[in-house]
Write an enzyme that holds these catalytic residues in place. Structure first.
Site, mmCIF file in Angstrom:
data_model
loop_
_atom_site.group_PDB
_atom_site.id
_atom_site.type_symbol
_atom_site.label_atom_id
_atom_site.label_comp_id
_atom_site.label_asym_id
_atom_site.label_seq_id
_atom_site.Cartn_x
_atom_site.Cartn_y
_atom_site.Cartn_z
ATOM 1 N N HIS A 378 14.363 5.439 2.508
ATOM 2 C CA HIS A 378 12.799 4.084 2.473
ATOM 3 C C HIS A 378 12.579 3.639 3.347
ATOM 4 C CE1 HIS A 378 11.105 6.190 -1.376
ATOM 5 N NE2 HIS A 378 12.357 6.594 -1.605
ATOM 6 N N LYS A 569 -0.133 -6.140 -1.751
ATOM 7 C CA LYS A 569 1.570 -4.824 -1.676
ATOM 8 C C LYS A 569 2.996 -6.375 -1.282
ATOM 9 C CE LYS A 569 -0.437 -2.894 1.617
ATOM 10 N NZ LYS A 569 0.597 -1.489 2.152
ATOM 11 N N ARG A 570 3.931 -5.615 -1.221
ATOM 12 C CA ARG A 570 5.377 -6.509 -1.900
ATOM 13 C C ARG A 570 4.621 -7.675 -0.495
ATOM 14 N NH1 ARG A 570 10.308 -5.930 1.211
ATOM 15 N NH2 ARG A 570 9.649 -3.065 1.340
ATOM 16 N N LYS A 575 5.077 -6.294 6.967
ATOM 17 C CA LYS A 575 2.827 -5.742 6.351
ATOM 18 C C LYS A 575 2.257 -6.331 6.733
ATOM 19 C CE LYS A 575 5.394 -3.674 2.588
ATOM 20 N NZ LYS A 575 5.188 -2.290 2.519
ATOM 21 N N THR A 677 2.232 4.314 -0.413
ATOM 22 C CA THR A 677 1.404 4.642 -1.394
ATOM 23 C C THR A 677 0.291 3.973 -1.902
ATOM 24 O OG1 THR A 677 3.148 4.169 -3.338
ATOM 25 C CG2 THR A 677 3.847 6.261 -2.296
ATOM 26 N N LYS A 681 -3.403 5.526 -2.774
ATOM 27 C CA LYS A 681 -4.104 5.850 -3.681
ATOM 28 C C LYS A 681 -5.736 4.589 -3.819
ATOM 29 C CE LYS A 681 -0.207 3.796 -5.894
ATOM 30 N NZ LYS A 681 1.310 3.053 -5.986
#
Length: 832
Positions: A378, A569-570, A575, A677, A681
């Site tokens: 991952h 998100k985290r 990110k 993901t 969504k």
């Protein structure tokens, strides 16, 4: 639709034989009667005295009865047919609330709603009281939950194996702008969905010594005598598939001491010390991801990983031997998927169990082990591929360390003798990292111990071959393959966005609920003005719902007519929430400087948790809050810009946020997001994506078309090249006045006047190294945002793109992912 009645069958695990239950009626009258019976006889409350939480438990128990009927039958059919089972080992299962999921998959939503309404109880209010199980941190755990639901929905017999965390991942509060971690208490009032399986309890050892045992007539074998033992006790939760056709099992392990109290010590007056062993055992399953910035935290995390891996393997072997005469066919009957490196120790543990406990020779055990395991990677971040200090591993798991050394010797001989690799390549392949304090490389262990290793997006898989597993790929060139992630449309469209799902029903018919590929027929309505208007009305309703939540929790009023621009998100530097914040500051300054321009109203929404020891990520949260405080209190920007950070992001919050999004931020540094993901969504719910060519964004671009996704910035190759060339952020900042002004404002304390130097280090990281390419990508990001501003001013065009996003996301269903795993890796499920 009424679920099919269970068939008469022999069962496994739950009873020796079970008759087909009489078909249950699913009408509102029957459900109302059964709910009141549960309220009366299981909870001990009358209708008049019952509170909402009583109705929640009674409804759960009535629905659970129906699931159990199907569960027993599914388990029995798998046992009788000898079908291959898939065992999915994961440290995280972010399952969220289960009641709505269960009644939707059983087709009971309308009946349950009507049954409760007869007692003036609202189903929506009841559902809100269910705790959100804190069994995961983010995408990894939510993917595992989607996969479990899709395995059941596609008829793949499966067991999920994980840990029953008492507190799980922390509950996040924001105090004075800073993240504060508090214990999550999802088990405080019990869990009506789970069943304790006292017969499925296994001893797990730590420490001790290994010795050679020689017995007459048998070859010598190693015997591990642990110094410490704990008990792993199973708790089962049924996972019901679509239409209730198949039900699988999520089995979570709880740690207990063999003796709950040292009675001699207690009677001698050492009342605290008498509980020491019990507390030490229970600590294993107390909290998800204890901080590993110190040695005690590292040891606890390794204990957790071995604890659930060993318990799961012992359980798998016990079940297999109950149904088979030999372990030689284990790989024919069981596929074990390692979800990331956390359960990688399973490779060594299965070898130990096959050899030391069941008397198998090395060669046969190694063949079976590799044929049984497969591994999902991952991450491309080397630091996220777990490694453990040799001294810690050897102290806690001495026999497993011996086996790892033996596996490593085998692999290195293969590399040196068969492939003639040079010393540098062999060192890179080694399971032991000799250059950083001697550590066990868990990614390498998972790789060599599996017959298949998969990435989770096309780009990620190719980058795995070029980066983190470059040398292992040369040694085993056919082992890596791709399986792009997906999300379950049941939870992430049908349940969380019933308005949109209902509109799709009316427009193309309900067949898409059973065959999600039919969703693509919605595409032709993207140019239908009347349909776009109805689509827009659904989005507006969802935005009003989110705005009401923000008003209630944060006392911030949002304008639903503004663009809801969302990044949830985290929190992590790669990110790039920081890139989003910098663009927000630059936009704020431009609105103040040029108020006469026709600015597009925006609401910037952030949510996510930072790991407790991740200082930079926690600073980013603090900065987001400081920027929100200043902007939201400035009357000069009016409703043109609002900024919100919503605390304690979890599955239930995501189910409200994602249907309300107009714009989805998927802006990671290219080459670092394995898949994502959340991007799927959001798009499924009609949000437009602004993002880099990273992870599954690449495949989304292919399926959506370039005109329906908004890609900007460097690609993975360009990022790698700029890093090699020693990219410096300051050289970019000097050429970009907007970026320079935003960084200077933050550095000068404009958003932190009480502590002007608060973000100096964070800003200097961009000026100097700019490792995450924030400065490098800023201008492209800014320009793409302004392109989106222009599109927003043409509502018919915007909504046409949004409709095409929903219509073209069918391929990203986790059902497709699971069918690919089942066909290509597991060789299990229908048609195997």
């Amino acid at each position: 639709m009424t679920p099919a009645s269970p068939a008469v069958t022999k069962t496994t695990d739950y009873s020796e034989a079970a008759e087909r239950p009489s078909p249950r009626l699913n009408d509102a009258d029957t459900l109302a009667q059964e709910i009141v019976e549960k309220l009366t006889y299981s909870i001990g409350k009358s209708v008049k005295r019952a509170r909402l939480h009583d109705w929640l438990e009674a409804t759960t128990l009535a629905v659970r009865d129906r699931i159990i009927d199907h569960w027993l039958v599914s388990s029995g059919e798998t046992a009788e047919s000898g079908a291959k089972r898939v065992c999915y080992l994961s440290m995280e299962f972010l399952i969220g609330r289960l009641l709505r999921d269960a009644i939707a998959n059983l087709g009971l939503t309308a009946s349950v709603r009507e049954a409760l309404a007869r007692y003036d109880v609202e189903l929506d209010l009841v559902e809100l009281l269910e705790p959100d199980a804190a069994l995961g941190n983010g995408g990894l755990g939510r993917l595992a939950a989607c996969f479990m639901e899709s395995m059941a929905s596609t008829g793949v017999p499966g067991f999920g194996y994980g840990i029953r965390y008492v507190h799980g991942f922390f509950r996040q509060e924001i105090v004075d702008g800073r993240q504060v971690e508090l214990p999550e208490t999802w088990l405080k009032h019990g869990n009506p969905w789970e069943f304790e399986r006292r017969e499925s309890a296994y001893e797990i050892g730590f420490g001790g010594k290994v010795s050679m045992l020689e017995e007459a007539g048998r070859p010598p074998r190693q015997v591990w005598r642990p110094a410490e033992r704990v008990l792993a006790v199973a708790y089962d939760t049924p996972v019901v598939g679509w239409r209730g056709q198949h039900v699988n099992t999520l089995r979570l392990w709880s740690a207990q001491s063999l003796d709950p109290i040292l009675l001699d010590a207690f009677n001698a007056g050492d009342h605290i010390g008498a509980l020491l062993e019990s507390n030490k055992a229970e600590a294993i399953t107390r909290v998800l991801y204890p901080a590993d910035s110190h040695q005690a935290g590292q040891e606890l995390r390794l204990r957790q990983e071995y604890f659930f891996s060993s318990a799961s393997l012992q359980d798998i072997i016990r079940r297999h031997l109950r149904e088979n005469d030999t372990l030689s066919n284990l790989a024919d009957k069981v596929a074990i998927q390692l979800n990331d490196t956390h359960p990688a120790v399973s490779v060594a543990e299965l070898m130990r169990l096959l050899m030391d406990v069941h008397g198998m020779e090395w060669d046969e055990a190694w063949t079976i082990t590799r044929a049984t395991f497969s591994y999902t990677n991952h991450t491309l971040l080397p630091e996220a591929l777990e490694t453990w200090p040799i001294h810690l591993f050897e102290r806690l798991l001495p026999r497993q360390m011996q086996i790892i050394y033996a596996i490593n010797a085998l692999v290195m001989r293969e590399a040196a003798q068969d492939q003639k690799f040079d010393d540098a390549t062999i060192s890179a392949i080694s399971l032991i990292d000799e250059g950083n304090g001697r550590r066990v490389r868990m990614g390498q262990l998972a790789f060599v111990g599996s017959h298949a290793v998969n990435g989770v997006s096309a780009l990620h898989t190719e980058l795995m071959k070029e980066t983190v597993f470059h040398d292992l790929h040369k040694l085993y060139p056919t082992r890596i393959e791709n399986k792009t992630n997906g999300v379950t449309p049941r939870r992430w469209l049908f349940e969380c966005n019933p308005g949109l799902a209902g509109l799709i029903d009316e427009t193309i018919g309900p067949r898409f609920r059973d065959e999600i590929g039919e969703l693509k027929s919605l595409d032709k309505f993207s140019n239908d003005a009347a349909f776009r208007d109805r689509f827009s009305a659904v989005k507006r309703h969802n935005k009003e719902r989110l705005a009401a939540l923000v008003e209630e929790r944060l006392a911030i009023t949002l304008n639903p007519d503004a663009m809801f621009d969302i990044q949830v998100k985290r929190i992590h530097e790669y990110k790039r929430q920081l890139l989003n914040i910098l663009e927000t500051v630059a936009l704020y300054e431009q609105i103040r400087s040029l108020p006469h321009l026709d600015w597009t109203p925006r609401v910037k929404i952030f949510a996510g948790k930072a790991a407790p020891s991740y200082v930079q990520a926690k600073e980013i949260i603090h900065l987001a809050g400081d920027v929100a405080r200043v902007i939201n209190s400035d009357p000069g920007v009016r409703d043109l810009l609002k900024v919100v950070f919503i605390p304690n992001y979890n599955v239930s919050l995501a189910e409200i946020i994602m249907p309300a999004a107009d714009l989805s931020e998927q802006i990671s540094t290219a080459g670092l997001e394995a898949s994502g993901t959340g991007n799927m969504k959001f798009a499924l719910n009609g949000a437009l994506t602004i993002g880099t060519l990273d992870g599954a964004n690449v495949e989304m671009l292919e399926h959506l078309g370039a005109e329906n996704i908004f890609i900007f910035g460097l690609d993975a190759d360009e990022v790698a090249r700029m890093r090699r060339e020693g990219h410096n952020g300051q050289s970019v900042i000097d050429r970009q006045p907007l970026l320079r002004s935003a960084i200077d404002s933050i550095s000068a304390g404009v958003f932190s006047q009480e502590d002007p130097g608060r973000y100096a280090s964070l800003m200097n990281s961009i000026r100097d190294r700019d490792w995450w390419m924030i400065a490098a990508d800023f201008r492209a990001y800014w320009d793409k945002q302004r392109e989106l501003d222009m599109l927003w001013k043409k509502p018919s065009d915007w909504h046409g793109v949004a409709v095409r996003n929903t219509a073209r996301m069918a391929w990203f269903s986790s059902d497709r992912s699971i069918r690919e795993y089942a066909k290509d890796i597991w060789h299990a499920g229908p048609g195997a």
